[in-house]
Design a protein around this motif. Structure first.
Motif, PDB file in Angstrom:
ATOM      1  N   CYS A  49     -13.021   2.763   8.780  1.00 21.21           N
ATOM      2  CA  CYS A  49     -11.584   3.000   8.931  1.00 21.21           C
ATOM      3  C   CYS A  49     -11.082   4.367   9.370  1.00 21.21           C
ATOM      4  N   CYS A  50      -9.890   4.744   8.656  1.00 24.05           N
ATOM      5  CA  CYS A  50      -9.379   6.028   9.296  1.00 24.05           C
ATOM      6  C   CYS A  50     -10.112   7.233   8.734  1.00 24.05           C
ATOM      7  N   THR A  51     -10.570   7.186   7.667  1.00 23.13           N
ATOM      8  CA  THR A  51     -11.615   8.171   7.157  1.00 23.13           C
ATOM      9  C   THR A  51     -12.378   8.769   8.028  1.00 23.13           C
ATOM     10  N   VAL A  59      -2.950   0.316  18.960  1.00 20.49           N
ATOM     11  CA  VAL A  59      -3.044   0.812  17.689  1.00 20.49           C
ATOM     12  C   VAL A  59      -3.335  -0.136  16.496  1.00 20.49           C
ATOM     13  N   GLY A  60      -3.908   0.165  15.431  1.00 13.37           N
ATOM     14  CA  GLY A  60      -3.676  -0.928  14.521  1.00 13.37           C
ATOM     15  C   GLY A  60      -5.048  -1.526  14.011  1.00 13.37           C
ATOM     16  N   CYS A  61      -5.096  -2.446  13.357  1.00 15.71           N
ATOM     17  CA  CYS A  61      -6.241  -2.885  12.637  1.00 15.71           C
ATOM     18  C   CYS A  61      -7.142  -4.036  13.260  1.00 15.71           C
ATOM     19  N   THR A  78      -5.437   4.952  18.507  1.00 18.88           N
ATOM     20  CA  THR A  78      -5.575   5.402  17.161  1.00 18.88           C
ATOM     21  C   THR A  78      -6.170   4.241  16.282  1.00 18.88           C
ATOM     22  N   GLY A  79      -6.735   4.499  15.087  1.00 22.26           N
ATOM     23  CA  GLY A  79      -7.021   3.711  14.171  1.00 22.26           C
ATOM     24  C   GLY A  79      -8.027   2.865  14.702  1.00 22.26           C
ATOM     25  N   CYS A  80      -8.186   1.653  13.773  1.00 25.81           N
ATOM     26  CA  CYS A  80      -9.396   0.618  14.015  1.00 25.81           C
ATOM     27  C   CYS A  80      -9.377   0.155  15.422  1.00 25.81           C
ATOM     28  N   SER A  81      -8.224   0.204  16.205  1.00 24.85           N
ATOM     29  CA  SER A  81      -8.173  -0.136  17.640  1.00 24.85           C
ATOM     30  C   SER A  81      -9.136   0.821  18.346  1.00 24.85           C
ATOM     31  N   SER A  89      -6.690   9.057  13.392  1.00 22.93           N
ATOM     32  CA  SER A  89      -6.595   7.892  12.700  1.00 22.93           C
ATOM     33  C   SER A  89      -5.072   7.399  12.604  1.00 22.93           C
ATOM     34  N   CYS A  90      -4.884   6.520  11.682  1.00 18.22           N
ATOM     35  CA  CYS A  90      -3.300   5.987  11.967  1.00 18.22           C
ATOM     36  C   CYS A  90      -2.279   6.907  11.793  1.00 18.22           C
ATOM     37  N   VAL A  91      -2.379   7.879  10.866  1.00 16.62           N
ATOM     38  CA  VAL A  91      -1.335   8.848  10.806  1.00 16.62           C
ATOM     39  C   VAL A  91      -1.014   9.555  11.939  1.00 16.62           C
ATOM     40  N   TYR A  93      -2.925  -6.198  10.608  1.00 17.11           N
ATOM     41  CA  TYR A  93      -2.813  -6.690   9.253  1.00 17.11           C
ATOM     42  C   TYR A  93      -1.564  -5.985   8.310  1.00 17.11           C
ATOM     43  N   SER A  94      -1.857  -4.779   8.398  1.00 18.13           N
ATOM     44  CA  SER A  94      -1.341  -3.977   7.572  1.00 18.13           C
ATOM     45  C   SER A  94       0.418  -3.740   7.429  1.00 18.13           C
ATOM     46  N   GLN A  95       0.874  -3.342   6.117  1.00 18.85           N
ATOM     47  CA  GLN A  95       2.217  -2.788   6.060  1.00 18.85           C
ATOM     48  C   GLN A  95       2.439  -1.479   6.770  1.00 18.85           C
TER      49      GLN A  95
HETATM   50  O1  BF8 Z   1      -5.028   3.306   8.881  1.00 16.65           O
HETATM   51  S1  BF8 Z   1      -5.770   0.624  11.500  1.00 16.65           S
HETATM   52  S2  BF8 Z   1      -7.024  -1.645   9.170  1.00 16.65           S
HETATM   53  S3  BF8 Z   1      -7.825   1.770   8.450  1.00 16.65           S
HETATM   54  S4  BF8 Z   1      -4.237   0.144   8.534  1.00 16.65           S
HETATM   55 FE1  BF8 Z   1      -6.342   0.126   8.122  1.00 16.65          FE
HETATM   56 FE2  BF8 Z   1      -5.266  -0.817   9.963  1.00 16.65          FE
HETATM   57 FE3  BF8 Z   1      -7.541   0.382  10.005  1.00 16.65          FE
HETATM   58 FE4  BF8 Z   1      -6.494   3.064   9.273  1.00 16.65          FE
HETATM   59 NI1  BF8 Z   1      -4.718   1.700  10.234  1.00 16.65          NI
END
Ligand code: BF8
Length: 631
Positions: free
Chosen positions: A305-307, A450-452, A480-483, A522-524, A557-559
């Motif tokens: 994930c983002c770490t 972006v996103g999960c 960014t992120g999981c994308s 990462s997502c931030v 999925y995330s808020q």
């Molecule tokens: O902050 S992309 S599943 S890890 S919320 Fe979570 Fe979504 Fe992955 Fe990164 Ni962002």
């Protein structure tokens, strides 16, 4: 038996796109391990009221729900309509996400402050150039001062901004193009401070406060902006100051990054504060010696994930996977320890770990997990704690059962580390060359994906299909992120991936030696995308809302993703969601977010689960904006 195997193969195909994931999903089924896919199945049918957003459970007049077919009831006990219930729920969700990003940001600031005061252990100010650039945005004097003095004043100024008395966020003043800011001023959505918008959101969703869905949604945009241009941006910039602004580096992705003969440690969560220190401690001679004594060939760190993204961007640490890989990593049977901080960590992770030898080690006082070993992490004793945590992992190595281990053997090469600074420098210090490419049509525009992951969609299918389709159409993709991890696993983060891009984009990538899909963090770090967009807009003398850009969250999925999508849209970037948000129970809210908002921010949300159709939507929006710019 034959039937059973066929069923397993079919099930595996449905769940994931990537071969290495499939291998381990199959093992999870054979090992009898429950994963998110099984839990989603057991939840069927999911509550229709909840999916539409017309269920209200915020006070004990209820729980109430609205008949989505127009029958009775049409109001909650307090009198709330579906419009109000949906809008309130959305604001609540968004504020949760904004709070998550921003609270993470605040922790980074605290470490920066402690470091500047000489009170932290093992940290240092790594990127002085960035420190000075950010300090300038804050109007902080630089000449004749030490980096610690500057950093202290900056950290205090930023921390103060969380609940500032001056009613303003400095990055908004310093970084947002004038035209975009005027658009926000007209709508009264210029964010005043991070905490204030989030607290006010909580106030407004109290029964009997804001009862006008339009007013609620405008505040939702303002709250999201306080995240994107506030909390998240501070998190990104201060992480860069502490650990270095990312530069291009190569690494490897997917579950194959786990090692057969080293101690495998997964770093999962979001905050680089802890994980950076683990990276440092993993090179400590004492830890390496202990590993040798336990029969291991060393320590193998892998991000998740983002770490994972934070460590990849700055240190080139390999990434084992995304949200849906967290359980699979444990199922490989090869993970000695999973170190977690917070966000996106399945509460079931300790249960999964209990089926193998894996130890889960939680580190944040605000994110405890029953069944985990809790080792609280404080900046003042960071290095010692990092070593202690690694000791637990190493001691656990002899407990690995080789008969239960399965590690895929196809790691995928990636190139990552594309911070805004790096992209700008590669272009010669300004965005002029990129603007010229866009004007000439070699690159039509850019989309931030972006996103999960979300088990409702075949894992990675949305991200990878959309990214491939966009680059084919000469649209540059930043991620960014999981994308970014999903596309990395699929090979799209390599310069060679330019071969499948359209001719214009392919030429550009080949000349620069870069992939057509750029991993920005990462997502931030979606804040890096904002900064890049704003610098391009400023060079052109327009607003962000005028640029041929788009955003997409195909498998969110995330808020937190709700907040990101909303600050994209509020900043003028048209954004396509692959999963419908829980707003469909209000025609008015849907109309506002997907249509009427265009007149306010020159952008909107769209919902499109089919990534090919999503690419059509994004391309036509990019063409619309190109035409308006006269190109
Ligand atoms: O902050 S992309 S599943 S890890 S919320 Fe979570 Fe979504 Fe992955 Fe990164 Ni962002």
């Amino acid at each position: 038996m034959h039937h059973e195997l066929k069923f397993i193969k079919e099930e595996v195909e449905k769940r994931a796109l990537n071969e290495t994931d499939k291998e381990i999903i199959e093992k999870s089924i054979l090992d009898g391990i429950e994963t998110a896919w099984d839990r989603l199945y057991k939840q069927q049918p999911q509550c229709g009221f909840g999916l539409l957003g017309v269920c209200c459970n915020r006070c004990v007049l209820g729980p109430c729900r609205i008949d989505p077919f127009g029958g009775e009831p049409q109001r909650g006990v307090c009198g709330a309509t579906s419009d109000l219930i949906v809008a309130r729920n959305l604001l609540d969700t968004l504020a949760t996400g904004a709070a998550a990003h921003s609270d993470h940001g605040r922790e980074v600031l605290e470490v920066l402050l402690h470091t500047a005061e000489g009170k932290s252990q093992g940290y240092q100010i790594t990127d002085e150039e960035k420190l000075k650039a950010v300090a300038e945005d804050y109007g902080i004097k630089i000449e004749g001062r030490t980096k610690e003095e500057i950093a202290k004043e900056l950290a205090v100024a930023m921390l103060e901004e969380f609940g500032t008395l001056t009613h303003g966020i400095k990055f908004v003043d310093a970084r947002v193009p004038e035209k975009t800011k005027q658009m926000w001023q007209k709508l009264s959505i210029v964010p005043r401070s991070v905490d204030r918008e989030i607290v006010e959101a909580m106030h407004r969703v109290q029964m009997g406060v804001d009862s006008d869905y339009v007013n609620i949604l405008l505040h939702a945009l303002r709250t999201a902006l306080s995240d994107g241009w506030g909390g998240s941006m501070m998190a990104t910039d201060c992480s860069d100051i502490l650990f270095g602004t990312p530069t291009p580096k190569t690494s490897i992705f997917n579950l194959s990054v786990l090692s057969k003969d080293k101690v495998n440690v997964i770093l999962h969560g979001h905050n680089p504060i802890l994980s950076e220190m683990i990276v440092k401690a993993s090179e400590d001679p004492e830890i390496l010696k202990l590993a040798e004594q336990k029969g291991a060939k060393g320590i193998n760190l892998a991000g998740m994930c983002c770490t994972g993204n934070e460590l990849l961007m700055r240190k080139g640490v390999p990434i084992a996977g995304t949200l849906l890989d967290q359980e699979l990593a444990i199922v490989t049977g090869a993970v000695e320890a999973m170190i977690i901080d917070y966000q996106c960590i399945f509460p079931s992770i300790t249960f999964t770990a209990s089926c193998y030898h894996t130890k889960v080690i939680s580190t944040s006082s605000k994110a405890k997990f029953p069944g985990a070993i809790h080792m609280e992490f404080n900046p003042g004793s960071a290095y010692d704690t990092a070593k202690q945590i690694l000791r637990i992992a190493v001691e656990n190595f002899p407990n690995r059962n080789p008969d239960r281990v399965k590690i895929p053997e196809k790691p995928m090469k990636v190139m990552a580390g594309f911070s805004e600074e790096v992209i700008r420098k590669a272009l010669g210090g300004s965005y002029k060359p990129l603007i010229d490419l866009i004007v000439s049509g070699k690159i039509k525009g850019a989309v931030g994906i972006v996103g999960c992951n979300n088990p409702k969609i075949k894992m990675d299918y949305g991200h990878v299909t959309l990214a491939k389709e966009l680059i084919k159409r000469d649209i540059l993709v930043v991620e960014t992120g999981c994308s970014a991890v999903a596309c990395g696993k699929a090979g799209l983060l390599q310069p060679e991936a330019a071969d499948i891009a359209g001719e214009g984009l392919r030429q550009v990538c080949k000349t620069l030696g870069i992939p057509p899909v750029l991993h920005m963090g990462s997502c931030v770090d979606c804040s890096r995308i904002l900064v890049m967009a704003s610098k391009i807009a400023k060079e052109l003398g327009v607003g962000i809302e005028d640029l041929p850009l788009g955003g997409a969250a195909p498998e969110w999925y995330s808020q937190k993703a709700v907040s990101i999508g909303s600050y994209f849209v509020a900043s003028g970037v048209y954004t396509v969601l692959g999963i419908p948000p829980t707003v469909m129970g209000s025609k008015n809210v849907v109309e506002l977010l997907t249509d009427k908002i265009k007149g306010l921010t020159n952008s909107a949300f769209a919902v499109e689960p089919d990534p090919l159709k999503a690419a059509d939507l994004l391309e036509s929006e990019i063409i619309r904006k190109r035409k308006a710019l006269g190109i």
